[in-house]
Design a protein around this motif. Structure first.
Motif, PDB file in Angstrom:
ATOM      1  N   VAL A 355       0.824  -1.206   0.000  1.00  0.00           N
ATOM      2  CA  VAL A 355       0.000   0.000   0.000  1.00  0.00           C
ATOM      3  C   VAL A 355       0.855   1.251   0.000  1.00  0.00           C
ATOM      4  N   ALA A 356       2.085   1.127   0.445  1.00  0.00           N
ATOM      5  CA  ALA A 356       2.888   2.333   0.571  1.00  0.00           C
ATOM      6  C   ALA A 356       3.911   2.505  -0.535  1.00  0.00           C
ATOM      7  N   SER A 357       4.062   1.512  -1.403  1.00  0.00           N
ATOM      8  CA  SER A 357       5.073   1.657  -2.449  1.00  0.00           C
ATOM      9  C   SER A 357       4.574   1.015  -3.732  1.00  0.00           C
ATOM     10  N   VAL A 358       5.335   1.191  -4.798  1.00  0.00           N
ATOM     11  CA  VAL A 358       4.992   0.500  -6.049  1.00  0.00           C
ATOM     12  C   VAL A 358       5.882  -0.731  -6.215  1.00  0.00           C
ATOM     13  N   GLY A 359       6.494  -1.162  -5.111  1.00  0.00           N
ATOM     14  CA  GLY A 359       7.283  -2.384  -5.145  1.00  0.00           C
ATOM     15  C   GLY A 359       8.715  -2.137  -5.576  1.00  0.00           C
ATOM     16  N   ARG A 360       9.334  -3.219  -6.014  1.00  0.00           N
ATOM     17  CA  ARG A 360      10.733  -3.127  -6.415  1.00  0.00           C
ATOM     18  C   ARG A 360      10.847  -3.211  -7.924  1.00  0.00           C
ATOM     19  N   VAL A 361      12.052  -2.907  -8.381  1.00  0.00           N
ATOM     20  CA  VAL A 361      12.259  -2.820  -9.821  1.00  0.00           C
ATOM     21  C   VAL A 361      12.097  -4.210 -10.461  1.00  0.00           C
ATOM     22  N   HIS A 362      11.553  -4.225 -11.667  1.00  0.00           N
ATOM     23  CA  HIS A 362      11.352  -5.464 -12.443  1.00  0.00           C
ATOM     24  C   HIS A 362      12.708  -6.062 -12.842  1.00  0.00           C
ATOM     25  N   ASP A 423      16.134   1.683   1.419  1.00  0.00           N
ATOM     26  CA  ASP A 423      17.347   0.860   1.315  1.00  0.00           C
ATOM     27  C   ASP A 423      17.043  -0.607   1.015  1.00  0.00           C
ATOM     28  N   GLU A 424      15.768  -0.987   1.007  1.00  0.00           N
ATOM     29  CA  GLU A 424      15.431  -2.341   0.563  1.00  0.00           C
ATOM     30  C   GLU A 424      14.972  -2.356  -0.890  1.00  0.00           C
ATOM     31  N   GLY A 425      14.986  -1.181  -1.524  1.00  0.00           N
ATOM     32  CA  GLY A 425      14.654  -1.131  -2.938  1.00  0.00           C
ATOM     33  C   GLY A 425      13.198  -0.836  -3.247  1.00  0.00           C
ATOM     34  N   TYR A 426      12.393  -0.624  -2.196  1.00  0.00           N
ATOM     35  CA  TYR A 426      10.986  -0.304  -2.453  1.00  0.00           C
ATOM     36  C   TYR A 426      10.861   1.152  -2.893  1.00  0.00           C
ATOM     37  N   CYS A 427      10.062   1.358  -3.931  1.00  0.00           N
ATOM     38  CA  CYS A 427       9.958   2.679  -4.544  1.00  0.00           C
ATOM     39  C   CYS A 427       8.588   3.293  -4.259  1.00  0.00           C
ATOM     40  N   THR A 428       8.592   4.551  -3.879  1.00  0.00           N
ATOM     41  CA  THR A 428       7.341   5.269  -3.699  1.00  0.00           C
ATOM     42  C   THR A 428       7.300   6.420  -4.691  1.00  0.00           C
ATOM     43  N   ILE A 429       6.202   6.500  -5.441  1.00  0.00           N
ATOM     44  CA  ILE A 429       6.053   7.600  -6.398  1.00  0.00           C
ATOM     45  C   ILE A 429       5.476   8.787  -5.637  1.00  0.00           C
ATOM     46  N   VAL A 430       6.179   9.880  -5.667  1.00  0.00           N
ATOM     47  CA  VAL A 430       5.790  11.047  -4.894  1.00  0.00           C
ATOM     48  C   VAL A 430       4.865  11.941  -5.720  1.00  0.00           C
ATOM     49  N   GLY A 431       4.996  11.887  -7.007  1.00  0.00           N
ATOM     50  CA  GLY A 431       4.149  12.704  -7.866  1.00  0.00           C
ATOM     51  C   GLY A 431       4.881  12.984  -9.160  1.00  0.00           C
ATOM     52  N   ARG A 432       4.252  13.806  -9.966  1.00  0.00           N
ATOM     53  CA  ARG A 432       4.898  14.164 -11.223  1.00  0.00           C
ATOM     54  C   ARG A 432       5.693  15.442 -11.031  1.00  0.00           C
TER      55      ARG A 432
END
Ligand code: ATP
Ligand code: MG
Length: 538
Positions: A355-362, A423-432
């Motif tokens: 819920v808080a991130s878009v996950g890790r890189v593919h 630092d675990e690689g989880y990415c959160t999109i902050v906006g455009r």
């Protein structure tokens, strides 16, 4: 692998598994049947004289023929051009000419839109031409018009006539052509959503889209047992790659509720077809969850699905997991130019992460975050997201200037999105980058204020953006859609914010609306809201 080789392989492995269900058209196809139909259409397109590398457009809502053409055009070596069903004359003319379309596939009408009449306005010569012999002044490249209905019209061919052109000879010529294609040939031109301005045509290769579809399906743990309900539009990468290609790369079944999005039809389809997955943008899930008949449907077959396309409010995520049984729902982040997905959560990720991130890189995608000077920012700080790898587009179609603006010489795609990676690689999109509000020197991220306002019991949906201001440069503005029956005042919303947010984040303007300007992909177009406020404020 090319798109054609992919389908050959999957159909040979699972000929009797269900491939496609289109409820509105009562279509049901196994992989064997679907493959045969795709091959016939591919052969027919070549028999019509279309040549390798030429562009064929499809201007249609979600229908069975769309899925068939999605595979047939690239199998034949043609480049499929996805044309937004919401386009009107002016936009259609722009898109067809932009990529010099040789052929166009369209239904006579869709809902209240008279597609054929619009096309005749654009190309009146069609009414007098023989099929395949159109010479249009305003769209000089266009020769072939293929209608998706049975009623004939002058100058056009009917989709149902194509099969007859697929002689044994035409089929073997098509297979020869298919075998000569390279995986990095262009296969598809997709226009971006137009959230921040005019849509751009991204040219994608076979390799781009087949592999992205595969990795998306992997993150969802799709198998040939899965049945994925796809109410998102095909003309957009969400439908055609995250939906159709994720299914086909895994031998799963594509289940299409109907031509346009409708919450009730989607719920009915999931229940009747025992779908295991469901895709949607957040506004679609909100519409389904809030539908008055929501409780009447048995959605217990659902396990997974993707929520993507725009920021996914945490509350909506929780409800999708708890009330729709989608315990493995994944969040994906991507953009048309990167085929599209580059980040995605996987079922093992704890819900808080999802819920808080878009996950890790593919897999096979590199990523970095940079500041205004192009320097990599430390972990945990905000920067512009850049991605590199197999998934980056060939370029914007015949637009080298904009391509170099977006993709730098080292191959990095500059996404225009602001993100933080932990630092675990989880990415959160902050906006455009374009939506970031700079108020009196303070950076304000609309998403943070939106997330907060969603916790207000009267708020159903909210959008926050910046409007020009003489004193502060920009001021924060919120457009609020209240829940049914609720009333509120500007001061009430501001007071609510004032108690929990720094003063400079409190919306200076609050407006109550019942809808937001949106692209047909369901994305809110803040640039139009900014324009409307600029008019209001003079
Ligand atoms: P245009 O480029 O024409 O302005 P667009 O960027 O909306 O339109 P798309 O390629 O359809 O066109 O969308 C990609 C964008 O959608 C991303 O750059 C990002 O801003 C947004 N996006 C996609 N997925 C997510 C997500 N999970 N969370 C937040 N934003 C997302
Ligand atoms: Mg974009």
């Amino acid at each position: 692998e090319t798109v054609g080789q992919l389908l050959d392989r999957i159909a040979a492995t699972h000929p009797d598994r269900p491939a496609l269900v289109v409820r509105g058209q009562s279509v049901r196809r196994t992989y064997g049947q679907f493959h045969a139909e795709v091959e016939r259409v591919a052969a027919a397109l070549l028999a019509l004289g279309l040549a390798r590398g030429e562009r064929i457009g499809i201007w249609a809502p979600n229908r069975a023929e769309w899925v068939v053409l999605q595979f047939a055009a690239p199998m034949a070596g043609l480049v499929l051009v996805n044309i937004n069903p919401a386009y009107r004359l002016h936009e259609l003319e722009f898109a067809l000419n932009k990529v010099a379309c040789r052929a166009l596939v369209l239904p006579r009408r869709f809902k209240t839109s008279r597609y054929l009449e619009m096309l005749l306005e654009l190309a009146p010569e069609l009414a007098l031409a023989a099929p395949g012999a159109l010479a249009s002044v305003r769209v000089p490249s266009l020769r072939e018009v293929i209608l998706l209905d049975d009623e004939p019209a002058p100058g056009t061919r009917r989709w149902s006539e194509l099969a007859a052109l697929a002689s044994a000879d035409a089929l073997s010529r098509m297979r020869e052509q298919a075998a000569s294609l390279a995986f990095d040939d262009p296969a598809n031109i997709q226009f971006t959503s137009g959230t921040t301005g005019a849509p751009k045509g991204a040219t994608l290769t076979h390799h781009n889209i087949v592999n992205n579809g595969y990795f998306v399906g992997e993150s969802m743990r799709l198998t040939e047992q899965d049945r994925l309900c796809i109410p998102v539009p095909f003309y957009h990468c969400f439908g055609m790659v995250l939906g159709n290609l994720a299914c086909v790369t895994h031998g799963a079944c594509m289940v299409i509720p109907g031509e346009g999005f409708d919450a009730l039809t989607t719920l009915e389809t999931v229940a009747a077809e025992r779908c295991t997955g469901l895709h949607g943008v957040p506004t679609m899930f909100i519409a389904e969850l809030d539908h008055p008949q929501f409780r009447e449907f048995d959605l217990s077959s659902l396990r997974t699905g993707i929520m993507a396309g725009s920021p996914c409010p945490i509350e909506v995520m929780r409800r999708v997991v708890n009330e729709m049984h989608m315990s493995e729902v994944t969040i994906a982040y991507g953009m048309t130019e990167t085929s599209p997905v580059s980040f995605q959560t996987v079922p093992e990720d704890p819900l808080e992460r999802r819920v808080a991130s878009v996950g890790r890189v593919h897999p096979h995608v590199e990523v970095k975050l940079v500041n205004e000077q192009g320097e990599i920012v430390p972990c945990g700080e905000t920067g512009e997201l850049c991605t590199r790898g197999y998934s980056v587009m060939l370029g914007y179609w015949e637009d080298p200037a904009r391509t170099t603006e977006a993709v730098d010489p080292a191959g990095w795609m500059h996404t225009g999105d602001l993100a933080v990676i932990d630092d675990e690689g989880y990415c959160t999109i902050v906006g455009r980058l374009k939506d970031m509000i700079i108020r009196g020197g303070e950076n304000v991220y609309p998403r943070e204020i939106e997330e907060f306002l969603y916790t207000h019991p009267k708020v159903q949906e909210v959008q926050v953006f910046g409007v020009p201001d003489a004193k502060f440069g920009e001021q924060v503005c919120a457009w609020v859609h209240l829940r049914e029956g609720a009333t509120a005042t500007e001061a009430e919303i501001q007071d609510f914010c004032r108690r929990h947010l720094a003063y400079y984040k409190v919306p200076h303007y609050v407006r109550f609306v019942t809808s937001f300007p949106m692209t047909v992909t369901g994305k809110v177009q803040k640039f139009l809201m900014r324009e409307a406020m600029a008019r209001e404020l003079g």
